[in-house]
Design a protein around this motif. Sequence first.
Motif, PDB file in Angstrom:
ATOM      1  N   HIS A  12       0.832  -1.206   0.000  1.00  0.00           N
ATOM      2  CA  HIS A  12       0.000   0.000   0.000  1.00  0.00           C
ATOM      3  C   HIS A  12       0.867   1.256   0.000  1.00  0.00           C
ATOM      4  CE1 HIS A  12      -2.804   3.048   1.662  1.00  0.00           C
ATOM      5  NE2 HIS A  12      -3.741   2.344   1.031  1.00  0.00           N
ATOM      6  N   CYS A  29      -6.645  -7.081   3.217  1.00  0.00           N
ATOM      7  CA  CYS A  29      -6.414  -5.960   2.298  1.00  0.00           C
ATOM      8  C   CYS A  29      -7.076  -4.685   2.816  1.00  0.00           C
ATOM      9  CB  CYS A  29      -6.936  -6.297   0.902  1.00  0.00           C
ATOM     10  SG  CYS A  29      -5.984  -7.531   0.001  1.00  0.00           S
ATOM     11  N   ARG A  80      -5.404   1.223  -4.137  1.00  0.00           N
ATOM     12  CA  ARG A  80      -5.117   2.200  -3.092  1.00  0.00           C
ATOM     13  C   ARG A  80      -6.003   3.404  -3.353  1.00  0.00           C
ATOM     14  NH1 ARG A  80       0.514   5.087  -1.014  1.00  0.00           N
ATOM     15  NH2 ARG A  80      -0.559   6.823   0.027  1.00  0.00           N
ATOM     16  N   PHE A 135      -6.647  -0.837   1.522  1.00  0.00           N
ATOM     17  CA  PHE A 135      -7.110  -1.011   0.147  1.00  0.00           C
ATOM     18  C   PHE A 135      -8.631  -0.961   0.070  1.00  0.00           C
ATOM     19  CE2 PHE A 135      -2.873  -2.911  -0.137  1.00  0.00           C
ATOM     20  CZ  PHE A 135      -2.410  -2.353  -1.318  1.00  0.00           C
TER      21      PHE A 135
END
Length: 336
Positions: A258, A309, A335, A314
């Motif tokens: 990320h 995630c 992202r 995310f």
Amino acid sequence: MARRDGAAIFDILQGFVAAQVLGALVELGLLRRLLDAPLSAEDLAPELGTEVARLQALLQAGAALDLLRLRRDGRFTLARKGAAILGVPGLEDMIRHNRAFYQDMADPVALLRGARETNMARFWPYVFGQSGEIPADVSERYSDLMARSQVLVAEDTLRTVTFSGVRRLMDVGGGSGVFLGAVLRKYSSLKGVVFDLPGVQTMATATLTEAGLEGRTAFEAGSFRDRALPEGADAISLVRVLYDHDDNTVRDLLRKVHAALPPGGRLIISEPMSGGARPDRATDVYFAFYTMAMGTGCTRSAERIAELCCEAGFSDLHSPQPARPYITRVITAKRA
């Protein structure tokens, strides 16, 4: 219903024996021998150093599993499923490699209790770039196996994901560069970098050079355990990486991914995944115990990976149903 259930239970019971029959057919090279011409046990036994009756039992079992076909003249030839094994890159080597896994599964209760070191655990220190008493020929064969089996994963991933609009892809844990090479061959304007341990650089460079991609690729040596990921890519792929590691390592890796991506940057995860609330026969049996025997990770569901995630920041997650879950399933994310 009782008869059907009984047959299904017996099929589970004999599964290990069926796998060993397949292993013997591959180990003795019988699939390749029977590809050229029909042969009988009498024809094959002298060359293979086996008794005719025992070899006949193996060939008969292969026919019962639809890998071979028994002709009226008593000779055997290759059936469609047997021929398919020869056509899948790396599959014969994977079948041979399973011998180590099956040794670990010989005492499943000891495996579940973590009571002893496993054969699979002795393979994986090499893959992770750690020291280990692993013969050079085993290391080379294993690296080659992983590279060739990656071809199927790349095919299914590219059927699911588009890389249109991506300028630079970084394949973290990209090994020999097979996946990156497959993406770059399909998308001619894309450039890429393999990020992996120094030990695989020579193989990755050779793979990408042989594909004519040396001008569009680079290799960045390092371990995501020890350092931040390099920036500059607008998409990062993790292909058969997460299921090698525990949750804490995965959390740390996803945070680093990320941080390395620009706003709007894309994450692509591709690996076999558990069926979760709907257990899957391939991933919740074979891969769940394979990763357990490795001693380093686990097979997660798409929902669990999506949770990890989201924890890393995310969003916009998607995970289409896979065509072949025993090959791979894909999750994409961005992202914000």
